[in-house]
Design a protein around this motif. Sequence first.
Motif, short mmCIF file in Angstrom:
data_model
loop_
_atom_site.label_atom_id
_atom_site.label_comp_id
_atom_site.label_asym_id
_atom_site.label_seq_id
_atom_site.Cartn_x
_atom_site.Cartn_y
_atom_site.Cartn_z
N ASP A 154 0.82 -1.22 0.00
CA ASP A 154 0.00 0.00 0.00
C ASP A 154 0.85 1.27 0.00
OD1 ASP A 154 -2.43 -1.31 -0.05
OD2 ASP A 154 -2.66 -1.35 2.13
N VAL A 155 2.09 1.17 0.50
CA VAL A 155 2.95 2.36 0.58
C VAL A 155 4.19 2.24 -0.31
CG1 VAL A 155 2.17 2.91 2.92
CG2 VAL A 155 4.21 1.47 2.59
N SER A 156 4.19 1.24 -1.17
CA SER A 156 5.38 1.01 -2.01
C SER A 156 5.67 2.16 -2.97
CB SER A 156 5.23 -0.30 -2.79
OG SER A 156 4.09 -0.25 -3.63
N TRP A 157 4.65 2.98 -3.26
CA TRP A 157 4.86 4.14 -4.12
C TRP A 157 5.88 5.11 -3.52
CZ3 TRP A 157 3.92 8.65 -1.59
CH2 TRP A 157 3.08 8.59 -0.46
N ALA A 158 6.00 5.11 -2.19
CA ALA A 158 6.91 6.04 -1.52
C ALA A 158 8.36 5.59 -1.61
CB ALA A 158 6.50 6.18 -0.05
N TRP A 159 8.61 4.38 -2.12
CA TRP A 159 9.97 3.88 -2.24
C TRP A 159 10.62 4.30 -3.56
CZ3 TRP A 159 8.30 -1.83 -0.96
CH2 TRP A 159 7.77 -1.87 0.35
N GLN A 160 9.86 4.86 -4.46
CA GLN A 160 10.41 5.27 -5.76
C GLN A 160 11.51 6.31 -5.58
OE1 GLN A 160 7.27 6.53 -8.46
NE2 GLN A 160 5.78 5.41 -7.24
N GLY A 161 12.50 6.23 -6.45
CA GLY A 161 13.56 7.23 -6.42
C GLY A 161 13.09 8.55 -7.01
N ALA A 162 13.53 9.65 -6.40
CA ALA A 162 13.17 10.99 -6.87
C ALA A 162 14.24 11.97 -6.41
CB ALA A 162 11.80 11.40 -6.32
N PRO A 163 14.42 13.07 -7.15
CA PRO A 163 15.41 14.07 -6.70
C PRO A 163 15.05 14.59 -5.31
CG PRO A 163 14.72 14.48 -8.97
CD PRO A 163 13.79 13.43 -8.43
#
Length: 208
Positions: A154-163
Amino acid sequence: MKLFPGVIAMAAIVVASNILVQFLLLDGLLTWGAFSYPLAFLVTDVMNRIYGPKAARQVVLVGFVVGIISSLIGTQIILEHGPAVSLRVAIGSATAFLVAQLLDIAVFDRLRGGKWWRAPLASTVIGSSVDTLLFFTISFAAWITIFGAAADADVSWAWQGAPLLLIGPEAPLWVTLMLADWVLKLIIGLLALIPFRLIVTKVSQNMV
């Protein structure tokens, strides 16, 4: 009866923040809830200054219960990408609120004898920092896996890499969200010294 204004204010802030967190700002870097939630520290500090730490803890307990109820309701509301409040976010929110608010009360009480601004400023900075770290780590850190695969998904979207903060080196998205939230909390905490002073002075005059 004397705690009623504080109880109502805390409950209103917690409920409003749970609703406003659904509305994003700056491409998702912040939410409107990030602006309302830090006011909980203002309520706690006002109650602590006027009525003492015991009264402040009672108000915090009300906020904690209201927060749990709000989160439970949120878990039952299904949005496009899943529940409005995921399990990890609900646990992170409740844990961070209770620990940070109680810490705020303890720090404030220890410094209450100094200059009028020292206790609310120090307690808010420390409490807000702990609140932010606990909430985002429990809610989103990929290395915490005790909640199960479904909760993690449910929170895996927050693991994406971003600047980092949109301009720095790449880091997990939740780290950027955490830093943005922390900076905003500190700014609001500093500005909140103005209403803190005004409210405490007004109430104290009425109590004489």
